[in-house]
Design an enzyme around this catalytic site. Structure first.
Site, PDB file in Angstrom:
ATOM      1  N   GLU A 253     -44.101 -71.874 -40.408  1.00  0.00           N
ATOM      2  CA  GLU A 253     -44.734 -73.200 -40.364  1.00  0.00           C
ATOM      3  C   GLU A 253     -46.104 -73.264 -41.035  1.00  0.00           C
ATOM      4  OE1 GLU A 253     -44.663 -74.407 -36.237  1.00  0.00           O
ATOM      5  OE2 GLU A 253     -42.469 -74.516 -36.188  1.00  0.00           O
TER       6      GLU A 253
ATOM      7  N   GLU B 285     -33.040 -72.503 -36.268  1.00  0.00           N
ATOM      8  CA  GLU B 285     -33.368 -72.994 -34.914  1.00  0.00           C
ATOM      9  C   GLU B 285     -32.623 -74.296 -34.628  1.00  0.00           C
ATOM     10  OE1 GLU B 285     -37.630 -73.129 -34.311  1.00  0.00           O
ATOM     11  OE2 GLU B 285     -37.950 -71.294 -35.451  1.00  0.00           O
TER      12      GLU B 285
HETATM   13  C1  XIL Z   1     -40.527 -72.812 -28.894  1.00  0.00           C
HETATM   14  C2  XIL Z   1     -39.815 -72.203 -27.686  1.00  0.00           C
HETATM   15  O1  XIL Z   1     -38.486 -72.622 -27.716  1.00  0.00           O
HETATM   16  C3  XIL Z   1     -40.499 -72.667 -26.420  1.00  0.00           C
HETATM   17  O2  XIL Z   1     -39.945 -71.989 -25.294  1.00  0.00           O
HETATM   18  C4  XIL Z   1     -42.005 -72.401 -26.478  1.00  0.00           C
HETATM   19  O3  XIL Z   1     -42.629 -72.946 -25.343  1.00  0.00           O
HETATM   20  C5  XIL Z   1     -42.591 -73.018 -27.732  1.00  0.00           C
HETATM   21  O4  XIL Z   1     -41.901 -72.524 -28.870  1.00  0.00           O
HETATM   22  N1  XIL Z   1     -40.540 -73.779 -33.887  1.00  0.00           N
HETATM   23  C6  XIL Z   1     -40.489 -72.416 -33.723  1.00  0.00           C
HETATM   24  C7  XIL Z   1     -40.113 -71.855 -32.405  1.00  0.00           C
HETATM   25  O5  XIL Z   1     -40.654 -71.672 -34.705  1.00  0.00           O
HETATM   26  O6  XIL Z   1     -40.716 -70.612 -32.170  1.00  0.00           O
HETATM   27  C8  XIL Z   1     -40.449 -72.814 -31.284  1.00  0.00           C
HETATM   28  O7  XIL Z   1     -39.961 -72.268 -30.066  1.00  0.00           O
HETATM   29  C9  XIL Z   1     -39.846 -74.170 -31.564  1.00  0.00           C
HETATM   30  C10 XIL Z   1     -40.400 -74.756 -32.845  1.00  0.00           C
END
Ligand code: XIL
Length: 349
Positions: free
Chosen positions: A157, A263
């Site tokens: 990111e 994701e």
């Molecule tokens: C999220 C997790 O799912 C949560 O449990 C945590 O509180 C915050 O992070 N982008 C990403 C992930 O790269 O690591 C994130 O995961 C969601 C958004």
């Protein structure tokens, strides 16, 4: 006699072929396991605490998926809580779980502006001190998991929606070159690992996607090997359009980057309204998942790193907590029953 034998053999063959067809599967039967239908890995994010306390969660993880990403415990906040302390215990136990059960383990994530430990947020030092800190962080973790993790989200990111670089703590302290350096240090730590850049909205925002590609291509031209791009795909039934999905996959693959849908979840309530979950909503969700899969199937094999869902059951989805809204973004419902999107997935893979 010979003729009858041939007829019997033909009948048996026909029965076998029909029996193997995907349509024969009872609409939402999850008895076979998703990854068995797929030519590329199908993954899930795993919550470490749930894995070892909830047997149903564990059995679904084992049966359905052949790739695993730690939802949180590989992040700096958990893995590197103090300058000289690495909290290996949980991550090691997840790594053993993956090794023992033949699951690919995806490393998420080395350099990110979120979920950082307090000591990094408070760290005072020159740009070169910060560079050393980043180097030690990347290389200690990658060396530790060298034989266990073959692919890493090195940087997560780093871009804004308008295509400019995010003013993250790493950029502030090291300068715009931190991404190049992160990939250099990662390559040095494990020359055989696959190195990924990971970000969200790359499927729906061409400005952001093109800025990412421009940066990664420029690093490549300077001799830095970057293997792939993680497209997070936290999408919703409101967007993106299937054509946006195909455009983004084709564009990234044309530049010869592996694509990890890293994701995936499909929100059915991105605006946080009062909703009644209905068949219509879940069919829309299933159809969008279907077009993700159809488009992913069309990219050349060598660029298909796999598709990872950001969790198993709606009841544990990060979206409910993080955005504080009612939502149902995953393959399994709150009672661990497979949803229409599950059926669509195994039919489309
Ligand atoms: C999220 C997790 O799912 C949560 O449990 C945590 O509180 C915050 O992070 N982008 C990403 C992930 O790269 O690591 C994130 O995961 C969601 C958004």
């Amino acid at each position: 006699m010979v003729k009858i034998n041939i007829q019997i053999k033909f009948f048996l063959l026909l029965t076998f072929v029909l029996g193997c067809q995907k349509d024969e599967i009872n609409n939402c039967d999850d008895g076979i396991g998703i990854y068995k239908f797929s030519s590329y890995p199908i993954g899930t994010a795993i919550d470490f605490n749930i894995l070892f306390t909830d047997t149903l969660y564990k059995s679904i993880a084992l049966k359905q998926f052949n790739s695993i990403t730690a939802e949180n415990i590989f992040k700096a906040q958990y893995l590197h809580p103090e300058p000289l302390i690495f909290n290996w215990a949980e991550a090691d136990s997840l790594a053993s779980f993956c090794q023992n059960n033949n699951k690919r383990l995806h490393g998420h994530t080395l350099i990110w502006h979120q979920q950082l430990p307090q000591w990094i947020l408070d760290y005072k030092g020159s740009p070169s001190d910060w560079e050393q800190l980043m180097k030690a962080h990347i290389q200690t973790i990658m060396s530790h998991f060298r034989d266990k993790v073959k692919a890493w989200d090195v940087v997560n990111e780093a871009f804004n929606e308008d295509g400019t670089l995010r003013n993250s703590i790493w950029k502030q302290k090291i300068g715009v070159g931190y991404i190049e350096k992160a990939f250099e240090y990662a390559r040095e730590a494990d020359p055989n690992a696959l190195l990924f850049y990971n970000d969200f909205n790359l499927e729906s925002n061409p400005t952001k996607r093109r800025s990412v590609l421009a940066l990664l291509n420029s690093l490549r031209n300077r001799g830095i090997k970057i293997d792939g791009i993680g497209i997070q795909m936290h999408i919703s039934t409101y967007y993106p359009e299937p054509t946006q999905i195909s455009n983004s996959f084709n564009e990234i693959a044309a530049y010869k980057y592996k694509i990890h849908v890293s994701e995936l979840d499909i929100s059915v309530n991105p605006l946080g309204k009062d909703i009644v979950p209905s068949e219509k909503i879940f069919n829309e969700q299933a159809n969008l998942l279907g077009s993700v899969i159809i488009n992913y199937n069309q990219i050349p094999k060598q660029y298909q790193h796999g598709i990872t869902f950001w969790g198993i059951s709606d009841k544990h989805s990060w979206i409910r907590n993080f955005y504080n809204r009612e939502d149902y973004p995953l393959l399994y419902d709150d009672n661990y029953l497979p949803k229409p999107c599950y059926c669509k997935l195994i039919k489309t893979l």
